[in-house]
Design an enzyme around this catalytic site. Structure first.
Site, PDB file in Angstrom:
ATOM      1  N   SER A   1       0.856  -1.187   0.000  1.00 48.63           N
ATOM      2  CA  SER A   1       0.000   0.000   0.000  1.00 48.63           C
ATOM      3  C   SER A   1       0.893   1.239   0.000  1.00 48.63           C
ATOM      4  O   SER A   1       1.700   1.411  -0.897  1.00 48.63           O
ATOM      5  CB  SER A   1      -0.952  -0.019   1.200  1.00 48.63           C
ATOM      6  OG  SER A   1      -1.886   1.033   1.112  1.00 48.63           O
ATOM      7  N   THR A   2       0.786   2.097   1.014  1.00 50.59           N
ATOM      8  CA  THR A   2       1.514   3.360   1.033  1.00 50.59           C
ATOM      9  C   THR A   2       3.021   3.150   0.892  1.00 50.59           C
ATOM     10  O   THR A   2       3.622   2.423   1.671  1.00 50.59           O
ATOM     11  CB  THR A   2       1.237   4.110   2.358  1.00 50.59           C
ATOM     12  OG1 THR A   2      -0.173   4.174   2.573  1.00 50.59           O
ATOM     13  CG2 THR A   2       1.811   5.514   2.320  1.00 50.59           C
TER      14      THR A   2
ATOM     15  N   HIS B   1      -2.536  -1.106  -3.525  1.00 52.56           N
ATOM     16  CA  HIS B   1      -3.696  -0.239  -3.368  1.00 52.56           C
ATOM     17  C   HIS B   1      -3.547   0.973  -4.276  1.00 52.56           C
ATOM     18  O   HIS B   1      -2.673   1.810  -4.075  1.00 52.56           O
ATOM     19  CB  HIS B   1      -3.831   0.224  -1.907  1.00 52.56           C
ATOM     20  CG  HIS B   1      -4.115  -0.881  -0.956  1.00 52.56           C
ATOM     21  ND1 HIS B   1      -3.850  -0.784   0.393  1.00 52.56           N
ATOM     22  CD2 HIS B   1      -4.656  -2.114  -1.133  1.00 52.56           C
ATOM     23  CE1 HIS B   1      -4.221  -1.911   1.003  1.00 52.56           C
ATOM     24  NE2 HIS B   1      -4.700  -2.738   0.086  1.00 52.56           N
TER      25      HIS B   1
ATOM     26  N   MET C   1      -0.149   1.155   5.416  1.00 52.75           N
ATOM     27  CA  MET C   1      -0.870   1.295   6.676  1.00 52.75           C
ATOM     28  C   MET C   1      -2.040   0.325   6.745  1.00 52.75           C
ATOM     29  O   MET C   1      -2.577  -0.076   5.719  1.00 52.75           O
ATOM     30  CB  MET C   1      -1.404   2.719   6.826  1.00 52.75           C
ATOM     31  CG  MET C   1      -2.108   2.957   8.154  1.00 52.75           C
ATOM     32  SD  MET C   1      -2.872   4.581   8.274  1.00 52.75           S
ATOM     33  CE  MET C   1      -3.685   4.439   9.865  1.00 52.75           C
TER      34      MET C   1
ATOM     35  N   ASP D   1      -4.711  -4.747   6.064  1.00 56.92           N
ATOM     36  CA  ASP D   1      -4.978  -5.532   4.866  1.00 56.92           C
ATOM     37  C   ASP D   1      -3.806  -6.438   4.538  1.00 56.92           C
ATOM     38  O   ASP D   1      -2.665  -5.990   4.448  1.00 56.92           O
ATOM     39  CB  ASP D   1      -5.259  -4.599   3.680  1.00 56.92           C
ATOM     40  CG  ASP D   1      -5.750  -5.361   2.464  1.00 56.92           C
ATOM     41  OD1 ASP D   1      -6.322  -6.463   2.635  1.00 56.92           O
ATOM     42  OD2 ASP D   1      -5.565  -4.867   1.339  1.00 56.92           O
TER      43      ASP D   1
END
Length: 348
Positions: free
Chosen positions: A168-169, A194, A287, A290
């Site tokens: 993700s991030t 993501h 973060m 998930d």
């Protein structure tokens, strides 16, 4: 006492500034302290208001978002979320922004993304990047150059092994560091980052230009084969399946999972079910939770698992949650994950 996350919205559209301000005001722990129609106004408000996070449009008058981002990262690095249209041009520029230090990208409300979904995801991204480790942009950038390729005798003989990756991030750059080190004969990879719809098309294209493997945005029914990376399309879940000896993916819509679509948990759980001990799982920077539960299912099904270490993560959230659940076998710096994966595949 925990302080609210202070957000500055920079966008030339008065409508977007109004929508973001209204939607974010409903989110706990987030406050919009100001808005700006262009980077010149934004510069003055950054100095005066000292925001924790900036949302930044990339197509603006007087100074474009990319030029402003370069200056910001050089002199006053702050967590930045890029706000972009779903156009091919917008996606390409957004990816450039991510390579220059922006941490997340989100699409403007559209037919693909309702205001409700957008606001939930934007709030999650703001919470994520507010915790990120920010570094000034280097004065000299070497650009996108392929890393040293790892070697493994086992890769050339692998036929039924697969690798599942979730991020993700900060994940776009972390994924690049892993994939550019893998040789063309690496087992098939299924990957969730993501990212909004259409942006994954440009992301796959960028990686395909850099990698030895063939990198594509996945389509429903695509076969998972050696030397190929399938990236889940933005705004769709990707499910790993098996029919006889053939591995393939299904692309489906559905509710957000852990506030995400695509969701890493959806992918990892399907890999656990259909690949079991033939799989290697990797969870990277990001973060939230998930991927943690899905990775535990993979491990319980016999898969070997790797998490990125805290020091090299932009946000040590998803890997931390997976480690806390007991879902992780190995923890490594991002620059050593590709080599570790290759060596582990020899033992699977």
């Amino acid at each position: 006492m925990k302080m609210d996350i202070k957000v500055l919205v920079v966008d030339d559209s008065a409508v977007i500034r109004k929508v973001f301000t209204e939607q974010l005001s409903r989110q706990k722990g987030i406050v919009v302290i100001g808005t700006a129609p262009d980077p010149y106004v934004a510069r003055d408000k950054i100095v005066k208001l000292k925001p924790d996070v900036i949302t930044l449009d990339i197509e603006m008058p007087r100074m474009d978002g990319i030029t402003f981002l370069k200056k910001l990262m050089k002199y006053f690095p702050l967590p930045v979320i890029i706000v972009s249209s779903l156009s091919a041009k917008g996606s390409k520029i957004a990816l450039e922004a991510l390579s220059l230090g922006a941490l997340e990208v989100i699409s403007k409300p559209s037919a693909a993304y309702s205001v409700g979904d957008m606001s939930i995801q934007l709030a999650e991204k703001i919470r994520a990047v507010s915790k990120a480790k920010m570094m000034p942009l280097p004065a000299e950038r070497t650009g996108d150059k392929p890393e040293g390729i790892v070697t493994s005798k086992a890769l050339s003989t692998t036929t039924n092994k697969i690798i599942a990756i979730g991020a993700s991030t900060g994940g776009t750059e972390a994924i690049k560091k892993v994939l550019t080190r893998l040789p063309a004969n690496t087992p098939g990879i299924v990957l969730v980052q993501h990212m909004p719809a259409h942006f994954t098309t440009s992301f796959a294209g960028r990686l395909n230009d850099l990698c030895q493997m063939n990198v594509v945005e996945a389509k429903n029914g695509d076969t998972v084969t050696n030397g190929k990376v399938l990236i889940a399309p933005g705004n769709f879940h990707m499910i790993f399946k098996r029919s006889g000896a053939r591995y393939y993916v299904e692309i489906k819509t559905g509710p957000l999972v852990q506030y995400q679509r695509p969701a890493v948990d959806i992918l990892f759980r399907s890999v656990a079910r259909y690949a079991g001990a033939n799989a290697l799982g990797i969870i990277l920077t990001g973060m939230g939770k998930d991927g943690a539960a899905g990775m535990l299912e993979m491990k319980n099904a016999g898969a070997v698992t790797i998490a990125q270490d805290e020091k090299s993560c932009v946000v040590f959230g998803m890997p931390k949650e997976a480690i806390a659940l007991g879902a992780v076998d190995h923890v490594h710096d991002i620059n050593s994950i590709a080599q570790k994966a290759a060596s582990l595949l020899e033992k699977i």
